[in-house]
Scaffold this motif. Structure first.
Motif, short mmCIF file in Angstrom:
data_model
loop_
_atom_site.label_atom_id
_atom_site.label_comp_id
_atom_site.label_asym_id
_atom_site.label_seq_id
_atom_site.Cartn_x
_atom_site.Cartn_y
_atom_site.Cartn_z
N ILE A 216 0.83 -1.20 0.00
CA ILE A 216 0.00 0.00 0.00
C ILE A 216 0.87 1.26 0.00
N SER A 217 1.94 1.24 0.81
CA SER A 217 2.85 2.40 0.84
C SER A 217 3.51 2.62 -0.51
N VAL A 251 7.75 5.90 8.14
CA VAL A 251 6.97 7.04 7.65
C VAL A 251 7.84 8.29 7.58
N VAL A 252 8.73 8.47 8.54
CA VAL A 252 9.50 9.72 8.64
C VAL A 252 10.41 9.90 7.43
N PHE A 253 11.15 8.87 7.03
CA PHE A 253 12.13 9.03 5.96
C PHE A 253 11.51 9.39 4.62
N PRO A 254 10.53 8.63 4.11
CA PRO A 254 9.91 9.06 2.84
C PRO A 254 9.20 10.40 2.95
N ALA A 255 8.65 10.72 4.13
CA ALA A 255 8.00 12.02 4.31
C ALA A 255 9.01 13.16 4.19
N MET A 256 10.20 12.98 4.78
CA MET A 256 11.24 14.01 4.68
C MET A 256 11.72 14.17 3.24
N LEU A 269 2.16 15.80 3.39
CA LEU A 269 1.00 15.54 4.25
C LEU A 269 0.33 14.21 3.90
N ILE A 270 0.30 13.87 2.62
CA ILE A 270 -0.32 12.60 2.20
C ILE A 270 0.43 11.43 2.81
N ILE A 271 1.78 11.49 2.78
CA ILE A 271 2.58 10.40 3.33
C ILE A 271 2.45 10.34 4.84
N VAL A 272 2.53 11.51 5.49
CA VAL A 272 2.45 11.53 6.96
C VAL A 272 1.08 11.06 7.44
N LEU A 273 0.02 11.62 6.85
CA LEU A 273 -1.33 11.28 7.32
C LEU A 273 -1.78 9.93 6.78
N GLY A 274 -1.56 9.68 5.49
CA GLY A 274 -2.02 8.44 4.88
C GLY A 274 -1.25 7.22 5.38
N CYS A 275 0.07 7.24 5.15
CA CYS A 275 0.90 6.11 5.58
C CYS A 275 0.97 6.01 7.10
N GLY A 276 0.98 7.17 7.78
CA GLY A 276 0.99 7.14 9.24
C GLY A 276 -0.27 6.51 9.81
N THR A 277 -1.42 6.85 9.24
CA THR A 277 -2.68 6.24 9.68
C THR A 277 -2.70 4.75 9.39
#
Length: 361
Positions: A216-217, A251-256, A269-277
């Motif tokens: 999914i990620s 989540v942190v590395f791809p978000a950065m 925001l999509i990675i942090v909120l989507g993948c984080g959730t």
């Protein structure tokens, strides 16, 4: 009165000697683990890969009723090819990412400016002061260097797995012969069965869950056009084996990278909120539901084991912390003198054999 006082003194001396001997043995074991890491890490990886192959081959037999040798070949092929592909992706892209990390560092100031309006000047100043001083190329080499090292040791691990599979059936017979009497042999075989059951369930379930999370990620990364999407997907798969902090790092590395790569804040925001959730839901609902009480480890013990094995064996120790601690807990539960320690290590004070009296008979 004198006799009672002497008995108390003898007991005190005995308990002190036990504590002393335990501390000496524990120190020697830790030193041995640290000094023998180059030999023990590939062997431990091979044992876990062997457990995964056995679990997969047993599943093939249950579903297709195929002969054992065909199921073993299928399990070996699927697991080793999958392991090689994971190591190859990380190893092949490690150098490229390490070289391009300086480009990301030069774009970091622009990324910080983009999030100023989102979080405020105070937070932006904190991020700038603390993150700019981090050597990102060093961090990249640490994370991806372990994958490259495992790629170099892949053939050694494969060799270990081949011999372990070849001696799978003969090993149980040798246990019975080496034990001397049938009762000792049965107890030792029961302990190995408990370890094998717990490891098969843990490795199988975590592999399945990590594969879902990584797939999914990866779909999210590819849709956004994130660079090195394959690397981040494979790292997401691998980092999910690290308890507690692994999913956060995933989540942190791809978000950065998204924050630096794109000129808008949307992909970040999509990675942090989507993948984080996604990580939160899987880690708090799907993971416990599928694993159940098969591990029965104290939450504090999980964190403590993570810190210990990471200190002794580095990043690979973090991946192996839970399986290794599960093995230790089961071994302690089968030794009467160490059973109280196993109870303290467990989640609720009940051990696996307490819940399954039929299997112990």
């Amino acid at each position: 009165m004198i006799s009672d006082h002497q008995d108390t003194s003898d007991r005190r001396r005995l308990s002190l000697s036990v504590v002393r001997d335990t501390c000496i043995v524990a120190t020697l074991v830790v030193l041995g683990l640290y000094a023998g890491a180059a030999f023990l890490i590939p062997l431990t990886m091979a044992l876990l890969v062997n457990v995964l192959i056995i679990a997969l081959s047993d599943r093939v037999i249950a579903v297709t009723r195929a002969p054992v040798w065909i199921a073993n070949i299928a399990g070996i092929t699927v697991v080793l090819v999958g392991l090689f592909m994971i190591m190859y992706v990380l190893g092949s892209q490690a150098t490229q990412f390490a070289r391009s990390i300086n480009t990301y560092e030069s774009q970091f100031d622009g990324a910080v400016e983009r999030i100023t309006g989102l979080v405020g000047n105070d937070v932006t100043t904190f991020i700038r002061d603390n993150l700019v001083s981090i050597d990102m190329s060093y961090v990249a080499r640490i994370l991806l260097g372990s994958a490259t090292s495992l790629l170099n040791q892949f053939f050694l691990i494969s060799l270990y797995v081949a011999f372990l599979m070849a001696e799978r059936l003969a090993f149980r017979k040798k246990i019975q012969l080496a034990a001397g009497n049938p009762q000792t042999g049965a107890e030792f075989a029961s302990m190995l069965d408990a370890i094998s059951f717990s490891l098969q369930r843990y490795v199988g379930v975590k592999t399945f869950i990590s594969l879902i999370t990584a797939s999914i990620s990866y779909a999210v990364f590819r849709t956004l056009g994130l660079e090195y999407a394959e690397t981040w997907a494979v790292l997401t798969f691998a980092l999910n084996f690290i308890p507690s902090i692994g999913s956060i790092i995933a989540v942190v590395f791809p978000a950065m990278i998204a924050l630096v790569q794109f000129e808008t804040i949307g992909p970040f925001l999509i990675i942090v909120l989507g993948c984080g959730t996604l990580q939160f839901l899987i880690g708090n609902f799907l993971d416990p539901a599928m694993l159940g009480r098969s591990l029965n480890m104290s939450t504090f013990l999980v964190i403590l084991a993570l810190m210990f094995w990471t200190t002794v064996w580095g990043l690979i120790g973090a991946f192996l912390s839970v399986p290794l601690t599960v093995c230790i807990l089961i071994v302690f539960s089968h030794i009467p003198a160490l059973r109280p320690i196993a109870i303290l290590m467990s989640l609720d004070g009940r051990l696996d054999e307490d819940d399954r009296p039929q299997s112990a008979s």
